[in-house]
Design an enzyme around this catalytic site. Structure first.
Site, PDB file in Angstrom:
ATOM      1  N   GLU A 106     -17.586 -31.492  22.955  1.00  0.00           N
ATOM      2  CA  GLU A 106     -18.340 -30.835  24.037  1.00  0.00           C
ATOM      3  C   GLU A 106     -19.431 -29.981  23.389  1.00  0.00           C
ATOM      4  OE1 GLU A 106     -18.589 -30.254  27.590  1.00  0.00           O
ATOM      5  OE2 GLU A 106     -20.203 -29.050  26.693  1.00  0.00           O
ATOM      6  N   ASP A 155     -17.715 -38.376  29.476  1.00  0.00           N
ATOM      7  CA  ASP A 155     -17.611 -37.507  30.654  1.00  0.00           C
ATOM      8  C   ASP A 155     -18.742 -36.479  30.564  1.00  0.00           C
ATOM      9  OD1 ASP A 155     -15.178 -34.939  31.662  1.00  0.00           O
ATOM     10  OD2 ASP A 155     -16.900 -35.827  32.717  1.00  0.00           O
TER      11      ASP A 155
HETATM   12  N1  SAM Z   1     -17.684 -34.697  35.854  1.00  0.00           N
HETATM   13  C1  SAM Z   1     -19.043 -34.242  35.559  1.00  0.00           C
HETATM   14  C2  SAM Z   1     -20.059 -35.256  35.998  1.00  0.00           C
HETATM   15  O1  SAM Z   1     -19.670 -36.405  36.301  1.00  0.00           O
HETATM   16  O2  SAM Z   1     -21.252 -34.903  36.042  1.00  0.00           O
HETATM   17  C3  SAM Z   1     -19.145 -33.922  34.096  1.00  0.00           C
HETATM   18  C4  SAM Z   1     -18.341 -32.714  33.752  1.00  0.00           C
HETATM   19  S1  SAM Z   1     -18.356 -32.151  32.124  1.00  0.00           S
HETATM   20  C5  SAM Z   1     -18.409 -30.449  32.438  1.00  0.00           C
HETATM   21  C6  SAM Z   1     -19.977 -32.560  31.513  1.00  0.00           C
HETATM   22  C7  SAM Z   1     -20.186 -31.963  30.147  1.00  0.00           C
HETATM   23  O3  SAM Z   1     -21.037 -32.762  29.325  1.00  0.00           O
HETATM   24  C8  SAM Z   1     -20.866 -30.570  30.158  1.00  0.00           C
HETATM   25  O4  SAM Z   1     -19.928 -29.584  29.828  1.00  0.00           O
HETATM   26  C9  SAM Z   1     -21.993 -30.684  29.134  1.00  0.00           C
HETATM   27  O5  SAM Z   1     -22.142 -29.510  28.350  1.00  0.00           O
HETATM   28  C10 SAM Z   1     -21.529 -31.880  28.319  1.00  0.00           C
HETATM   29  N2  SAM Z   1     -22.578 -32.551  27.535  1.00  0.00           N
HETATM   30  C11 SAM Z   1     -23.831 -32.867  27.921  1.00  0.00           C
HETATM   31  N3  SAM Z   1     -24.504 -33.456  26.906  1.00  0.00           N
HETATM   32  C12 SAM Z   1     -23.637 -33.504  25.846  1.00  0.00           C
HETATM   33  C13 SAM Z   1     -23.732 -33.999  24.506  1.00  0.00           C
HETATM   34  N4  SAM Z   1     -24.864 -34.561  24.038  1.00  0.00           N
HETATM   35  N5  SAM Z   1     -22.630 -33.903  23.717  1.00  0.00           N
HETATM   36  C14 SAM Z   1     -21.477 -33.342  24.176  1.00  0.00           C
HETATM   37  N6  SAM Z   1     -21.331 -32.833  25.434  1.00  0.00           N
HETATM   38  C15 SAM Z   1     -22.406 -32.929  26.246  1.00  0.00           C
END
Ligand code: SAM
Length: 276
Positions: A106, A155
């Site tokens: 994350e 995700d």
């Molecule tokens: N269920 C949600 C949806 O379908 O939109 C997603 C939930 S989860 C909180 C999404 C996560 O992806 C966020 O916490 C964000 O910080 C993370 N994220 C975005 N880009 C990322 C990357 N390049 N590497 C790791 N995490 C990432």
């Protein structure tokens, strides 16, 4: 004075929720993070103004992200979750006894911290012995991984900010390299009402990389349009050919072995979109 949170799902359409209070708000190095207490759906995490998860309907998404790939693969021992900072997917993953380790990558530690504080039922598996948490860029983690994982789950947020590159063909090629010879992955791929072009692009890219590519859906009331899609790319195992004996009992509220197969039966306009 009434307080309402509105997510503009397109420039001319949105969803609005009456708010009891704002629990937390901050500009992290990656995105605007808000935690809201809503009347209808309990506590709600939003990132850059988009609903990520709510206490009331989170189980749908997290069960469908985790259990469809984990029951499709006959021996899912090494699992990777890209994104997933609210913890809901890893909570579901550790329900599978075959899983030996699940790594969560994350990019934004604040999401993990605030989810633990305000979404304790969702963020309940971060300390599980099978869970490894890495705060970092999932794109880089995939680029540095080779022949390592049985199942990968993406995700991520929608293709904005740090997530843009998680929807590009190069990322799916990296996923293929990070997977073992019989590995498979799923990614959340938004909704067919407002993001048809995205789904068409992702499906087209994944089809060029994986011999088996399938789209499945679930109903998520707080997500844009309520009809959500997930794209699976698989090197060997077909999600609609899972043996009856593969399914074992699991404590769920949405996923069932019947729904596992039914989720791949698509409405005609979505089937056309998926090129099926
Ligand atoms: N269920 C949600 C949806 O379908 O939109 C997603 C939930 S989860 C909180 C999404 C996560 O992806 C966020 O916490 C964000 O910080 C993370 N994220 C975005 N880009 C990322 C990357 N390049 N590497 C790791 N995490 C990432």
């Amino acid at each position: 004075m009434e307080l309402w949170y509105t997510e503009k799902q397109t420039e001319v359409f949105g969803i609005t929720a009456k708010i009891k209070q704002t629990l937390h708000t901050e500009q992290t190095p990656f995105q605007k993070l808000d935690m809201l207490e809503t009347e209808e759906f309990g506590n709600m995490l939003t990132l850059d103004g988009m609903v990520m998860t709510t206490e009331r309907d989170e189980f749908v998404y997290h069960e469908m992200v985790a259990h469809v790939p984990l029951f499709t693969h006959p021996h899912p021992k090494q699992v990777l979750v890209v994104g997933g900072g609210d913890g809901g997917v890893i909570r579901e993953v550790v329900k599978h006894p075959e899983v030996e380790k699940v790594t969560l990558v994350e990019i934004d530690g604040a999401v993990i911290e605030q989810s633990k504080k305000h979404l304790p039922h969702i963020a309940s598996a971060f300390d599980h012995p099978k869970v490894e948490v890495i705060v970092g860029d999932g794109f880089m983690h995939i680029a540095e991984s080779h022949n390592e994982y049985d199942v990968i789950m993406v995700d991520s947020t929608e293709p904005v900010g740090p997530a843009v590159k998680l929807f590009e063909k190069g990322f799916y090629e990296g996923i293929s390299r990070a997977l073992k010879a019989d590995g498979l992955f799923i990614a959340q791929t938004d909704n067919p009402w407002f993001k048809a072009d995205l789904i068409r692009q992702v499906i087209g890219d994944v089809k060029e990389i994986f011999p088996i590519t399938r789209l499945y859906t679930a109903n998520i009331p707080t997500y844009p349009s309520g009809l959500w899609t997930f794209t699976m790319g698989s090197k060997v195992y077909d999600p609609i050919e899972v043996e009856e004996g593969r399914f074992h009992d699991l404590k769920t509220k949405y996923y069932t072995k019947e729904l596992h197969k039914a989720a791949f039966v698509l409405p005609k306009f979505v089937k056309d979109l998926a090129g099926e």
